[in-house]
Design an enzyme around this catalytic site. Structure first.
Site, PDB file in Angstrom:
ATOM      1  N   GLU A   1       0.601  -1.153  -0.096  1.00  0.00           N
ATOM      2  CA  GLU A   1       0.080  -0.160   0.262  1.00  0.00           C
ATOM      3  C   GLU A   1       0.599   1.253   0.632  1.00  0.00           C
ATOM      4  O   GLU A   1       1.929   1.618   0.692  1.00  0.00           O
ATOM      5  CB  GLU A   1      -0.660  -0.185   1.090  1.00  0.00           C
TER       6      GLU A   1
ATOM      7  N   HIS B   1      -8.124   1.705   1.864  1.00  0.00           N
ATOM      8  CA  HIS B   1      -8.058   1.335   3.210  1.00  0.00           C
ATOM      9  C   HIS B   1      -9.170   2.009   3.958  1.00  0.00           C
ATOM     10  O   HIS B   1      -8.205   2.737   4.437  1.00  0.00           O
ATOM     11  CB  HIS B   1      -7.190   1.538   3.236  1.00  0.00           C
TER      12      HIS B   1
END
Length: 527
Positions: free
Chosen positions: A260, A279
């Site tokens: 990420e 997220h």
């Protein structure tokens, strides 16, 4: 007392701390690692979210730090062993974002089923192509939930209201508890074969990493839909892309990724059958307020000696009691960790037996440590000393404690007896000189081994050549044996061999060990 808040936090939480006249609260966000390291020595407590990385290097400089509070569930950004070594309490807020993550999961399921993101983009570009976005209904479909903790259970309730049939896999949830929730528990392979939708709700561990990969996808129905709002890495992204391109998987919704931010130009993100969000599981106004309030209350009470809750590495004890019981707390957690890894399956009963002089103390903290160890391999950071007992109850584990004054062989002994899949198992431990923990009994066989690091536990026939063959195999693979002990019921009978090794062994090597003469089973344990 000085408190540093190094990530953005809701005002409702900050207010709780500022109302205490003996607290001085500093808010300094976006600090670089060297800046945090330079000032951390001046603070008694540190509160973070996910941006601040509380490394061992920073903790080493935190000479006054007593508490680290994480506003959220995950503790990936806090070096828990380093904090524990320094006696710093690490707290999280495991309940604050339950509803928000659950609702995001349902949003992803619905968006995936009705092609909402792509239909929205199409309409905004000036198109009116209704037939292009034909969807599917949830009613009558089977939802497979992997991990039926707080979030998984909330997803199950909401999915049931859509008329979905819910099946679930959770090694620590009893069938009786699941039935009360109206959920059928199944083995993982069965879940993969039967589900129209599969949603994962587990921590990321060695056991859950890529729990859905090529082999598992091959078991699934053609047209299955996969959802992950838990942790990146649970679903193998390379395997998912292949399955999407082949049509085996009709669609997937990911809120979390192996890396990420992910590769924005990659084929997975751009796949037309993917729904992706950055997220956002805990990104609601309510969740941000809830986790802030939860962590600030916990930090406040810990600093004011009003109790410890949601501690990931510390039981609630007075200073005097902790000095006496600390080594037993450590031993208890090791016993639970060992039992969880040795005896696989659903645990329905845990009986903890304390024997010897130790029974003069309040042993509730030791019991919490044992249960925390027992649940940690599957629940990871979501279980702590404080919630371990309630989580055990939620999963249908009946916990019993008993005390006895005498033990023939040891001054003090802690025994953990489990009923796993209907079979009884036992591990027991004690303290040796300088309060060093020892495992002294595994399933009724006497052993004497140090519970630390990587260990191999073997069940074997007591025959010549077993140890020689094992040592040769490990030596050829450059695995050093740091310690070894054996126990047997009788000459030539069943035996237990426990080895401390310097490195983990691969699944391939475990398979090779199993094929050695007179080896009945082998388990790799990490303590």
């Amino acid at each position: 007392m000085r408190i540093l808040i190094s990530d953005p936090l809701s005002d409702e939480g900050i207010k709780i701390l500022k109302e205490v006249k003996d607290f001085h609260v500093d808010i300094k966000t976006e600090l670089k690692a060297d800046q945090l390291k330079a000032i951390i020595k001046d603070y008694d407590a540190l509160i973070v979210r996910s941006a601040t990385k509380v490394t061992a290097d920073i903790i080493e400089s935190a000479s006054s730090l007593k508490v680290i509070g994480r506003a959220g569930v995950g503790l990936d950004n806090v070096d828990l062993p380093a904090a524990t070594k320094r006696g710093i309490i690490v707290m999280n807020s495991p309940a604050g974002n339950t509803v928000s993550t659950c609702e995001h999961t349902m949003s992803m399921i619905l968006a995936l089923s009705r092609n909402i993101p792509s239909a929205d983009a199409s309409l905004k570009s000036g198109e009116w192509k209704r037939s292009k976005f034909m969807g599917v209904e949830l009613y009558g479909k089977t939802l497979g939930i992997v991990g039926l903790g707080r979030i998984g259970a909330e997803v199950a309730k909401r999915a049931a209201s859509f008329g979905m049939k819910i099946i679930a896999f959770d090694p620590f949830l009893s069938k009786e508890v699941a039935e009360r929730l109206g959920i059928e528990t199944v083995e993982l392979a069965n879940l993969f074969k039967r589900s129209d939708y599969i949603s994962v709700h587990t921590p990321l561990t060695d056991d859950t990493r890529h729990i859905i990969s090529d082999k598992q996808i091959e078991m699934m129905k053609t047209g299955v839909r996969l959802i992950n709002c838990a942790r990146g890495g649970i679903i193998d992204e390379a395997a998912l892309l292949k399955a999407l391109e082949s049509g085996k998987v009709a669609g997937a919704a990911l809120d979390v990724f192996e890396k990420e931010p992910p590769d924005f130009t990659g084929a997975l993100i751009k796949n037309k059958n993917m729904v992706v969000t950055p997220h956002l599981g805990a990104s609601t106004e309510e969740a941000q307020v809830n986790v802030a309030i939860e962590v600030c209350l916990s930090v406040r009470d810990a600093l004011l000696n009003k109790g410890i809750r949601n501690a990931a590495n510390f039981p609630s004890l007075s200073a005097e009691a902790f000095k006496v019981l600390r080594p037993y707390v450590h031993l208890g957690e090791k016993l639970g960790l060992l039992a969880a890894q040795l005896f696989e399956g659903r645990t329905s009963e845990a009986k903890i037996i304390y024997t010897g002089e130790i029974i003069k103390n309040d042993l509730s903290s030791v019991t919490m440590a044992i249960l925390k160890g027992l649940l940690t391999p599957i629940l990871q950071e979501t279980v702590n000393y404080i919630n371990a007992k309630s989580l055990s109850k939620e999963r249908g584990i009946n916990v019993f404690e008993s005390k006895a004054e005498k033990e023939e062989d040891f001054t003090n002994l802690i025994s953990l007896e489990l009923v796993v899949e209907g079979k009884k198992h036992k591990v027991a431990g004690t303290l040796f000189t300088n309060n060093e923990p020892r495992i002294v009994n595994v399933d009724g066989l006497y052993v004497e081994t140090i519970p630390q690091g990587y260990m191999l536990f073997l069940e074997n026939w007591d025959k010549p050549g077993v140890i020689g063959n094992l040592g040769s195999l490990l030596g050829k693979n450059k695995i050093n044996i740091a310690g070894m002990t054996f126990g047997r019921d009788k000459p030539g009978g069943k035996a237990v061999s426990a080895l401390n090794i310097d490195n983990a062994v691969s699944e391939k090597m475990l398979s090779q060990i199993k094929k050695l003469d007179n080896i009945l089973s082998v388990k790799l344990v990490k303590l």
